[in-house]
Motif scaffolding. Structure first.
Motif, PDB file in Angstrom:
ATOM      1  N   SER A   1       0.832  -1.213   0.000  1.00  0.00           N
ATOM      2  CA  SER A   1       0.000   0.000   0.000  1.00  0.00           C
ATOM      3  C   SER A   1       0.862   1.256   0.000  1.00  0.00           C
ATOM      4  O   SER A   1       0.540   2.240  -0.668  1.00  0.00           O
ATOM      5  N   ASP A   2       1.975   1.231   0.731  1.00  0.00           N
ATOM      6  CA  ASP A   2       2.878   2.386   0.751  1.00  0.00           C
ATOM      7  C   ASP A   2       3.475   2.651  -0.626  1.00  0.00           C
ATOM      8  O   ASP A   2       3.577   3.798  -1.059  1.00  0.00           O
ATOM      9  N   THR A   3       3.862   1.595  -1.327  1.00  0.00           N
ATOM     10  CA  THR A   3       4.419   1.746  -2.675  1.00  0.00           C
ATOM     11  C   THR A   3       3.366   2.294  -3.625  1.00  0.00           C
ATOM     12  O   THR A   3       3.649   3.168  -4.454  1.00  0.00           O
ATOM     13  N   TRP A   4       2.131   1.809  -3.511  1.00  0.00           N
ATOM     14  CA  TRP A   4       1.046   2.300  -4.374  1.00  0.00           C
ATOM     15  C   TRP A   4       0.790   3.783  -4.135  1.00  0.00           C
ATOM     16  O   TRP A   4       0.651   4.556  -5.071  1.00  0.00           O
ATOM     17  N   ARG A   5       0.740   4.191  -2.868  1.00  0.00           N
ATOM     18  CA  ARG A   5       0.531   5.607  -2.544  1.00  0.00           C
ATOM     19  C   ARG A   5       1.642   6.468  -3.134  1.00  0.00           C
ATOM     20  O   ARG A   5       1.385   7.540  -3.681  1.00  0.00           O
TER      21      ARG A   5
ATOM     22  N   VAL B   1       1.030   6.706  -6.966  1.00  0.00           N
ATOM     23  CA  VAL B   1      -0.086   7.609  -7.289  1.00  0.00           C
ATOM     24  C   VAL B   1       0.326   9.061  -7.054  1.00  0.00           C
ATOM     25  O   VAL B   1       0.043   9.932  -7.881  1.00  0.00           O
ATOM     26  N   HIS B   2       1.014   9.318  -5.973  1.00  0.00           N
ATOM     27  CA  HIS B   2       1.481  10.678  -5.692  1.00  0.00           C
ATOM     28  C   HIS B   2       2.414  11.163  -6.801  1.00  0.00           C
ATOM     29  O   HIS B   2       2.253  12.272  -7.322  1.00  0.00           O
ATOM     30  N   ALA B   3       3.376  10.335  -7.183  1.00  0.00           N
ATOM     31  CA  ALA B   3       4.323  10.720  -8.238  1.00  0.00           C
ATOM     32  C   ALA B   3       3.605  10.950  -9.573  1.00  0.00           C
ATOM     33  O   ALA B   3       3.893  11.910 -10.286  1.00  0.00           O
ATOM     34  N   ALA B   4       2.657  10.083  -9.879  1.00  0.00           N
ATOM     35  CA  ALA B   4       1.935  10.216 -11.159  1.00  0.00           C
ATOM     36  C   ALA B   4       1.068  11.464 -11.194  1.00  0.00           C
ATOM     37  O   ALA B   4       1.018  12.163 -12.204  1.00  0.00           O
TER      38      ALA B   4
ATOM     39  N   SER C   1       3.205  14.830 -11.212  1.00  0.00           N
ATOM     40  CA  SER C   1       4.074  15.059 -12.383  1.00  0.00           C
ATOM     41  C   SER C   1       3.264  15.276 -13.662  1.00  0.00           C
ATOM     42  O   SER C   1       3.823  15.355 -14.732  1.00  0.00           O
ATOM     43  N   GLY C   2       1.944  15.320 -13.535  1.00  0.00           N
ATOM     44  CA  GLY C   2       1.108  15.567 -14.692  1.00  0.00           C
ATOM     45  C   GLY C   2       0.743  14.316 -15.476  1.00  0.00           C
ATOM     46  O   GLY C   2       0.239  14.399 -16.585  1.00  0.00           O
ATOM     47  N   LEU C   3       0.966  13.148 -14.927  1.00  0.00           N
ATOM     48  CA  LEU C   3       0.661  11.888 -15.621  1.00  0.00           C
ATOM     49  C   LEU C   3      -0.710  11.344 -15.243  1.00  0.00           C
ATOM     50  O   LEU C   3      -0.904  10.160 -15.156  1.00  0.00           O
TER      51      LEU C   3
END
Length: 67
Positions: free
Chosen positions: A50-54, A57-60, A63-65
């Motif tokens: 779950s931490d990796t998924w968060r 999602v935050h990075a995506a 960053s406009g993705l």
């Protein structure tokens, strides 16, 4: 990490427009799964914490993705 089970509840992306170009996700307390909707549940699945998924999602989203 693979948490796939017959009772896993998969959810189609809210960005889905019905053309088969979408991702399904499944969420449990500690892992999140993702798979391609075109494979109708028979293709590969990616499971991450779950931490990796968060973090993904935050990075995506920052960053406009988003689409």
């Amino acid at each position: 990490m693979n948490n796939s089970k017959d009772d896993t509840r998969w959810r189609v992306s809210s960005y889905s427009n019905g053309d088969g170009q979408c991702v399904e996700t499944a969420v449990s307390a500690d892992v999140v799964g993702a798979r391609d909707t075109k494979d109708l549940g028979h293709g590969p699945e990616l499971w991450v914490s779950s931490d990796t998924w968060r973090a993904f999602v935050h990075a995506a989203t920052t960053s406009g993705l988003t689409r």
